[in-house]
Design an enzyme around this catalytic site. Structure first.
Site, PDB file in Angstrom:
ATOM      1  N   CYS A  76       0.891  -1.263  -0.094  1.00  0.00           N
ATOM      2  CA  CYS A  76      -0.073   0.025  -0.124  1.00  0.00           C
ATOM      3  C   CYS A  76       0.959   1.283   0.124  1.00  0.00           C
ATOM      4  CB  CYS A  76      -1.103   0.010   1.267  1.00  0.00           C
ATOM      5  SG  CYS A  76      -1.970   1.473   1.564  1.00  0.00           S
ATOM      6  N   HIS A  77       0.245   2.529  -0.552  1.00  0.00           N
ATOM      7  CA  HIS A  77       1.095   3.695  -0.465  1.00  0.00           C
ATOM      8  C   HIS A  77       1.363   3.986   1.003  1.00  0.00           C
ATOM      9  CE1 HIS A  77       1.874   5.547  -4.661  1.00  0.00           C
ATOM     10  NE2 HIS A  77       0.663   4.816  -4.894  1.00  0.00           N
ATOM     11  N   THR A  78       0.747   3.564   1.810  1.00  0.00           N
ATOM     12  CA  THR A  78       0.953   4.061   3.167  1.00  0.00           C
ATOM     13  C   THR A  78       2.343   3.600   3.820  1.00  0.00           C
ATOM     14  OG1 THR A  78      -1.342   4.191   3.673  1.00  0.00           O
ATOM     15  CG2 THR A  78       0.003   4.127   5.489  1.00  0.00           C
TER      16      THR A  78
ATOM     17  N   HIS B 180       0.076  -3.720   6.385  1.00  0.00           N
ATOM     18  CA  HIS B 180      -1.056  -3.518   7.264  1.00  0.00           C
ATOM     19  C   HIS B 180      -2.164  -4.052   6.409  1.00  0.00           C
ATOM     20  CE1 HIS B 180      -0.775  -0.122   4.642  1.00  0.00           C
ATOM     21  NE2 HIS B 180      -2.121   0.253   4.808  1.00  0.00           N
ATOM     22  N   GLU B 181      -1.890  -4.735   5.308  1.00  0.00           N
ATOM     23  CA  GLU B 181      -3.041  -5.075   4.598  1.00  0.00           C
ATOM     24  C   GLU B 181      -2.859  -6.685   4.405  1.00  0.00           C
ATOM     25  OE1 GLU B 181      -5.171  -2.460   1.213  1.00  0.00           O
ATOM     26  OE2 GLU B 181      -3.729  -3.647   0.211  1.00  0.00           O
TER      27      GLU B 181
ATOM     28  N   CYS C 237     -11.601  -2.224  20.633  1.00  0.00           N
ATOM     29  CA  CYS C 237     -11.830  -2.930  21.921  1.00  0.00           C
ATOM     30  C   CYS C 237     -13.255  -3.117  22.606  1.00  0.00           C
ATOM     31  CB  CYS C 237     -10.924  -2.198  22.810  1.00  0.00           C
ATOM     32  SG  CYS C 237     -11.798  -0.537  23.427  1.00  0.00           S
TER      33      CYS C 237
ATOM     34  N   CYS D 269     -13.835   1.607  25.112  1.00  0.00           N
ATOM     35  CA  CYS D 269     -13.325   2.882  25.253  1.00  0.00           C
ATOM     36  C   CYS D 269     -14.581   3.778  24.562  1.00  0.00           C
ATOM     37  CB  CYS D 269     -12.050   3.236  24.476  1.00  0.00           C
ATOM     38  SG  CYS D 269     -12.555   3.167  22.651  1.00  0.00           S
TER      39      CYS D 269
ATOM     40  N   CYS E 191     -15.263   3.383  20.993  1.00  0.00           N
ATOM     41  CA  CYS E 191     -15.852   2.267  20.623  1.00  0.00           C
ATOM     42  C   CYS E 191     -17.280   2.149  20.869  1.00  0.00           C
ATOM     43  CB  CYS E 191     -15.103   0.927  21.248  1.00  0.00           C
ATOM     44  SG  CYS E 191     -13.559   0.678  20.347  1.00  0.00           S
TER      45      CYS E 191
ATOM     46  N   CYS F 227     -10.634   3.748  17.843  1.00  0.00           N
ATOM     47  CA  CYS F 227     -10.491   2.959  19.132  1.00  0.00           C
ATOM     48  C   CYS F 227      -9.245   3.575  19.732  1.00  0.00           C
ATOM     49  CB  CYS F 227     -10.283   1.650  19.016  1.00  0.00           C
ATOM     50  SG  CYS F 227      -9.882   0.798  20.444  1.00  0.00           S
TER      51      CYS F 227
ATOM     52  N   ARG G  86      -3.913   3.152  21.368  1.00  0.00           N
ATOM     53  CA  ARG G  86      -3.169   4.193  20.312  1.00  0.00           C
ATOM     54  C   ARG G  86      -2.019   4.637  20.757  1.00  0.00           C
ATOM     55  NH1 ARG G  86      -7.048   9.602  21.805  1.00  0.00           N
ATOM     56  NH2 ARG G  86      -5.893  10.135  23.708  1.00  0.00           N
TER      57      ARG G  86
ATOM     58  N   CYS H 232      -7.327  -3.053   4.410  1.00  0.00           N
ATOM     59  CA  CYS H 232      -7.204  -1.363   3.895  1.00  0.00           C
ATOM     60  C   CYS H 232      -7.918  -0.875   2.854  1.00  0.00           C
ATOM     61  CB  CYS H 232      -5.603  -1.076   4.203  1.00  0.00           C
ATOM     62  SG  CYS H 232      -5.184   0.550   4.186  1.00  0.00           S
TER      63      CYS H 232
ATOM     64  N   ARG I 219      -3.388  -3.345  -7.095  1.00  0.00           N
ATOM     65  CA  ARG I 219      -2.949  -4.069  -6.027  1.00  0.00           C
ATOM     66  C   ARG I 219      -1.804  -5.391  -6.302  1.00  0.00           C
ATOM     67  NH1 ARG I 219      -3.426  -0.583  -2.806  1.00  0.00           N
ATOM     68  NH2 ARG I 219      -4.295  -0.419  -0.954  1.00  0.00           N
TER      69      ARG I 219
END
Length: 827
Positions: free
Chosen positions: A498-500, A520-521, A550, A553, A556, A564, A568, A627, A822
């Site tokens: 991913c670009h992130t 992350h994907e 979670c 919190c 959520c 969430c 963090r 993602c 992708r």
């Protein structure tokens, strides 16, 4: 003697040129023409917008002109075709007309009307009557109208769509304020921000409009109302009208947005800016809560100024909008507001500080410039019996200083008095809740599911380590420690690029940590679980989540956000919840990334960052739901909430943009316009549902102007899926005034800000952003997988390349070259 059908000579205050005092003159007021009404003005308020119109900094002003737009009076005569009014009716002129027939009036989403108003600027519209001529002359010269009302004249002529009949018993020297200031502030809270019972609000600026916003927040049931102004003399009245806390920015060393964020334990639910100062608008947005905060702009900024905003403010769930006349459908609503006042549901009397004879109009402006009045009402009817003074109201001359050219400076300086000094308005640092999607063109995906053997203790496996910024990833053997309490170790089967990931690898991410395992994907199989994990077990098919859930919190538990806060802080530092890493390589600690780190054959994640999915799902496809696809699809379904039959524009046709197009089609949009510089992407976009595609390079005009023309006024919804701040502005400005919504999906580079003229928002547009498409991750991702398996949404079609994991750097090259949507990597 009857004046019907005759020219009336009367007193009026004429602004012959910008920057000079008003001149009381005898003017001629022509009889009303067809569908027009001549009104004898009894009382009129003095508003900051009138002052703006005579400011040299307001370049759109026309002179000579009779200003005034906050008045009340009695119908003197009517023109041909008028059926709803008759002489003697008590009325309020309206600068926001309501014809009841145009597309704006017929839409419940806006209070604008296009019958006689083009809404060119906040205050320079309707300078002539509908037939293009004026009803005012003085000394042989035509005098311009102002906002279709011109209440600074004993008699005025207005269009019948710009007038409303009110209760004959209403005191005109009070209800005249309903013609602008009160309605605007009160409605900003009730109609535009939609303040909720029990919420926390902040109102910036405690003039008449700000005090009205305070009353609106109280009427809506807000439990806490912060009132902010640099003039402490205003605090007493603010508290009487409903403020619970009054703050002067000059009393604090921190920027006022940080003060309010701390005092409200994370930010207010609603912020309302009633000054018209760009820096204060920014501060108002920044003091709202991550996840659901709404900032509503009421004040009018002049001189072509643009409001700068960090896109991340919107990506993190905040939105910014603005109000025009408080969102009231004018003809329908004003009589009800008058009735509410007479039933004592709110106070107008408290807003009136002075009542002066009309020939003291320059004194009234001086009082406003000096901050000595909330509203000054001018009485035009000789012998008018005033309905009792408002609280603190005074009559007679306050002996103000005489205005000169210097008073214009005071006008400009006054606008700068309200906000805190520039050093106090620095951007508050936002907590990092996991990085949202940043994308332009998306890589592809992989294929067959691979199930690795179960393991215990430390696992040695293959991973792509980013040792430092700007360098290719290095395939290394890493050690992956077993999961601790409430953690899960996963064998990653497939992961996409991913670009992130590229953004952090480039070194542009100010929070990037090295060495790190990105990714992350992904999707995989649970290998083992730590103590206390009850909802997952070895063998479960799962997708790691960079936005956890979670379920406990305040985020959520709030249906307005999918964020969430449970982990963090540590996630943003590249660590597990206990502040340590599970990865080591060559004796060095390796940081985690976004709580997932799927560029490793095994990874450890918090149990609240895992979604269990259908075991039959193809992991080399559904990994994309971690993602890109979820973000784009959800931006439509959850964030924008696209209506059936609407028109949409999608900027950027990479993987996320295609997912947005898919979402628009599922939502029932009738027209979906894809926008990209690469025409090679158009065929694919049409496969996903785009009805047409355009390339900005093919036009001489800015793309937003092209879209406005193509769509008869603008699109209903626009989506920016690139991460370019210039395109973000274009996407907003391509939206239809009155109801257009623009959603930011792409993430801009660190430190970049988006900007637009506040008037774009004042005329009904809303700017917002999305993080992971607004999905509550743990509960929503399994449903998305089910939708894919039932063929409701596309996933396979996003995959353009499938590569072995050790070809990961090639996958990045394909992405940078724009050759992939992708790319999926298989272990």
């Amino acid at each position: 003697m009857s004046t019907v059908d005759k020219v009336i000579k009367c007193k009026a205050a004429i602004a012959w040129e910008a920057g000079n005092p008003f001149s009381i003159e005898e003017v001629e007021v022509a009889p009303p023409k067809e569908h027009e009404i001549r009104v004898k003005i009894v009382a009129t308020g003095v508003c900051r917008s009138d002052a703006h119109a005579v400011s040299p900094s307001f370049k759109e002003g026309l002179f000579p002109v009779i200003l005034g737009h906050e008045g009340a009076g009695i119908v003197e005569s009517t023109g041909p075709g008028v059926t709803k009014f008759q002489p003697g009716d008590k009325v309020i002129p309206l600068y926001v007309p309501q014809c009841g027939q145009c597309k704006f009036c017929l839409s419940p989403k806006t209070n604008l009307c296009e019958k006689i108003s083009k809404i060119k600027t906040p205050i320079s519209d309707q300078d002539l009557m509908p037939d293009g001529t004026s009803r005012f002359t003085c000394k042989g010269k035509q005098i311009y109208h102002f906002m279709g009302t011109s209440t600074f004249s004993e008699y005025t002529v207005v269009a019948e769509t710009s007038l409303v009949k009110i209760d004959a018993a209403a005191p005109l020297d009070k209800v005249c304020l309903i013609g602008c200031g009160f309605s605007t502030g009160y409605g900003a809270a009730l109609n535009t921000a939609k303040v909720e019972p029990g919420s926390i609000c902040a109102v910036f600026g405690l003039g008449g409009v700000g005090l009205s916003a305070v009353m609106g927040c109280k009427a809506a049931g807000a439990s806490r109302i912060f009132a902010i102004d640099i003039n402490k003399d205003k605090f007493s009245l603010a508290k009487e009208l409903g403020a619970t806390d009054c703050l002067n920015p000059q009393d604090f060393k921190k920027p006022i947005q940080e003060v309010i964020t701390e005092m409200s334990s994370g930010g207010v639910d609603f912020a309302i800016e009633c000054i018209g100062n760009i820096a204060v608008m920014k501060a108002a947005l920044e003091c709202t809560s991550v996840g659901w905060g709404t900032c509503t702009i009421v004040g009018v900024a002049l001189g072509g100024q643009s409001i700068p905003v960090s896109p991340m403010q919107l990506i993190m769930g905040k939105k910014i909008n603005a109000t025009f006349f408080g969102g009231w459908k004018s003809v329908d609503s004003i009589p009800k507001l008058v009735a509410d006042y007479m039933a004592k549901k709110f106070s107008l009397d408290a807003l009136v500080t002075y009542t002066l004879p009309f020939d003291k109009i320059n004194d009234a402006f001086d009082l406003m410039y000096e901050g000595k009045s909330n509203r000054t009402v001018l009485a035009l009817l000789t012998g008018l019996h005033l309905s009792g003074r408002g609280r603190g109201e005074q009559t007679g001359s306050p002996a103000p200083r005489r205005r000169s050219g210097a008073s214009v400076i005071a006008l400009r300086g006054r606008a700068a008095r309200h906000p805190a000094p520039k050093r106090r308005l620095q951007r508050a640092r936002m907590p990092r809740l996991g990085r949202p999607l940043c994308e332009r063109a998306w890589p592809g995906c992989g294929e067959d599911r691979l199930r690795g053997p179960m393991a215990s203790g430390v696992i040695k496996c293959q991973a792509a380590v980013a040792w430092e910024a700007g360098k290719p990833l290095s395939i290394e053997e890493v050690e992956v420690a077993p999961p601790k309490a409430h953690e899960v170790r996963i064998k990653v089967v497939a992961t996409a690029v991913c670009h992130t990931d590229a953004y952090t690898l480039s070194g542009a991410d100010p929070e990037g940590c090295f060495p790190v395992i990105l990714g992350h994907e992904g999707a995989g199989i649970v290998e083992s679980v730590g103590e206390g994990v009850t909802k997952l077990k070895p063998g479960d098919t799962v997708i790691p989540l960079y936005v956890p859930q979670c379920g406990e919190c305040k985020f959520c538990l709030n249906p307005k956000t999918n964020l969430c806060q449970k982990i963090r802080v540590t996630q943003g530092k590249g660590l597990m919840p206990d502040g340590t890493s599970r990865f080591t390589c060559k004796g060095k600690q390796i940081y985690h990334f976004m709580g997932t780190s799927t560029f490793s054959e095994y990874t450890v994640v918090a149990d609240i960052s895992v979604a269990k999915i259908d075991a039959a799902a193809s992991l080399d496809k559904v990994c994309l739901l971690g993602c890109g696809i979820s973000t784009g699809y959800g931006a439509v379904i959850n964030t924008a909430k696209v209506d059936p039959g609407s028109t949409c524009a999608v900027f950027g046709l990479g993987g996320v943009g295609l997912a947005v197009i898919m979402g628009c089609k599922v939502a029932g949009a009738s027209r979906i316009i894809g926008v990209d510089l690469n025409t090679d992407k158009f065929a694919k976009a049409k496969e996903f549902g785009a009805t047409e595609c355009i390339n900005p390079k093919d036009f001489k005009k800015p793309i937003q102007e092209v879209l406005v023309e193509l769509t008869d006024g603008g699109v209903d919804y626009s989506f920016e899926c690139i991460g370019n701040v210039g395109v973000m502005r274009a996407a907003l400005e391509a939206c239809h005034k009155g109801w257009g919504v623009s959603v930011i999906v792409g993430v801009a580079a660190a430190g970049q800000e988006i900007s637009t003229r506040p008037f774009q928002l004042v005329t009904g547009r809303t700017w917002k952003g999305t993080a992971f498409g607004g999905w509550k991750s743990v509960e929503s991702v399994p449903k998305l997988v089910a939708e894919y398996m039932s063929k409701k949404i596309k996933v396979d079609e996003f995959v353009t390349h499938t590569l072995p994991f050790d070809k990961i750097n090639e996958a990045f090259e394909l992405m940078h070259a724009g050759k992939s949507i992708r790319s999926v990597l298989k272990f």
